[in-house]
Design a protein around this motif. Structure first.
Motif, PDB file in Angstrom:
ATOM      1  N   SER A   1      -4.823   1.456  -1.502  1.00  0.00           N
ATOM      2  CA  SER A   1      -5.555   1.037  -0.409  1.00  0.00           C
ATOM      3  C   SER A   1      -6.154  -0.164  -0.794  1.00  0.00           C
TER       4      SER A   1
ATOM      5  N   GLU B   1       0.869  -1.276  -0.163  1.00  0.00           N
ATOM      6  CA  GLU B   1       0.218   0.008  -0.033  1.00  0.00           C
ATOM      7  C   GLU B   1       0.728   1.115  -0.220  1.00  0.00           C
TER       8      GLU B   1
ATOM      9  N   TYR C   1      -6.023  -2.267  -9.024  1.00  0.00           N
ATOM     10  CA  TYR C   1      -5.660  -1.155  -8.366  1.00  0.00           C
ATOM     11  C   TYR C   1      -5.050   0.022  -9.305  1.00  0.00           C
TER      12      TYR C   1
END
Length: 78
Positions: free
Chosen positions: A52, A46, A74
């Motif tokens: 996150s 992260e 992500y």
């Protein structure tokens, strides 16, 4: 340093492995990748990639290869 190099470095640093030992590596297949090691790795991921990771993805992060798939979700280009 590329994202893939960063990803590899996180595994090498956290689990004291050589890069050539990473392909095929699975959660709990080595002593260092236990639940505590897993959470430390997730925190480092992260921080390194400024993301996150959602709880279902933390739980699904079950291997070196699966982790790359999850990071792509992500927006991390690996």
């Amino acid at each position: 340093m590329t994202n893939k190099e960063i990803y590899i470095k996180l595994f090498v640093t956290n689990f004291k492995l050589k890069p050539e030992e990473l392909p095929g590596l699975k959660y709990r297949s080595i002593k260092a990748w236990d639940s505590l090691g897993h959470m430390t790795l997730m925190e480092d991921m992260e921080e390194a990639f400024d993301i996150s990771i959602d709880t279902p993805d933390v739980l699904a992060f079950s291997s070196f290869e699966k982790g790359m798939d999850i990071l792509r979700k992500y927006g991390v280009d690996i």
